[in-house]
Scaffold this active site. Structure first.
Site, PDB file in Angstrom:
ATOM      1  N   GLY A 117      41.301  38.656  40.104  1.00  0.00           N
ATOM      2  CA  GLY A 117      42.321  38.761  40.791  1.00  0.00           C
ATOM      3  C   GLY A 117      42.784  40.127  41.131  1.00  0.00           C
ATOM      4  N   CYS A 118      43.027  41.017  39.811  1.00  0.00           N
ATOM      5  CA  CYS A 118      43.481  42.043  40.068  1.00  0.00           C
ATOM      6  C   CYS A 118      42.535  43.078  40.821  1.00  0.00           C
ATOM      7  CB  CYS A 118      43.805  42.813  38.729  1.00  0.00           C
ATOM      8  SG  CYS A 118      45.419  41.699  38.014  1.00  0.00           S
ATOM      9  N   THR A 119      41.206  42.654  40.431  1.00  0.00           N
ATOM     10  CA  THR A 119      40.144  43.736  41.047  1.00  0.00           C
ATOM     11  C   THR A 119      40.047  43.348  42.426  1.00  0.00           C
ATOM     12  OG1 THR A 119      38.858  43.672  38.718  1.00  0.00           O
ATOM     13  CG2 THR A 119      37.679  43.745  41.178  1.00  0.00           C
TER      14      THR A 119
ATOM     15  N   ALA B  95      43.161  45.340  44.195  1.00  0.00           N
ATOM     16  CA  ALA B  95      42.849  46.729  44.355  1.00  0.00           C
ATOM     17  C   ALA B  95      41.694  47.095  45.254  1.00  0.00           C
ATOM     18  CB  ALA B  95      42.427  47.243  42.942  1.00  0.00           C
TER      19      ALA B  95
END
Length: 155
Positions: A46-48, A51
């Site tokens: 999710g964070c990838t 970003a």
């Protein structure tokens, strides 16, 4: 849990190390708009996605006068790996103590898969040229958030 910020509140000041260990301060952005987003962990799906979405839209945001700073509790070394592996162009900073996250109301109790846990609350703040919160968005989704933010900003 710390209090949540509202539009018009002064954005809490911070100076945190970036992926290269160099200090990045909110004060450096005075006179410019900056999007400060908080995410739980580098190198996770999710964070990838989030970003990469910010990186993919960085030029559009920059053309509209916005800088982007991502904040996580990861060590600078992990942020550097994240930046290199995903070719990220957003500024990534480390808040290992989580004090800045707490000052923004982006750390505390949250629901995760039906359980109440304490952790990073995925949040995004738009800070105006005078250092005040223009938008405070809590519990945002990793996927689709950047597109919604761009739409909401009228870009």
């Amino acid at each position: 849990m710390s209090a949540r910020l509202e539009p018009g509140d002064p954005a809490p000041a911070f100076t945190l190390p970036d992926a290269d260990g160099k200090p990045v301060s909110l004060a450096e952005y005075a006179g410019r708009k900056v999007i400060v987003y908080f995410y739980p962990a580098a190198l996770t799906p999710g964070c990838t996605k989030q970003a990469c979405d910010f990186t993919d839209n960085l030029q559009l945001l920059a053309d509209a006068g916005y800088e982007v700073v991502g904040v996580s509790p990861d060590k600078p070394e992990k942020l550097a790996r994240f930046r290199e592996r995903e070719s990220l162009r957003v500024t990534l900073v480390s808040d290992e103590s989580r004090e800045v996250m707490k000052s923004y109301g982006a750390f505390g109790e949250k629901n995760s898969y039906g359980r109440t846990v304490t952790g990073v609350i995925r949040s995004t703040f738009v800070v105006d040229e005078t250092g005040h919160v223009e938008r405070a968005l809590y519990n945002v989704r990793a996927t689709g958030h950047v597109a919604k933010l761009i739409k909401d900003l009228g870009l």
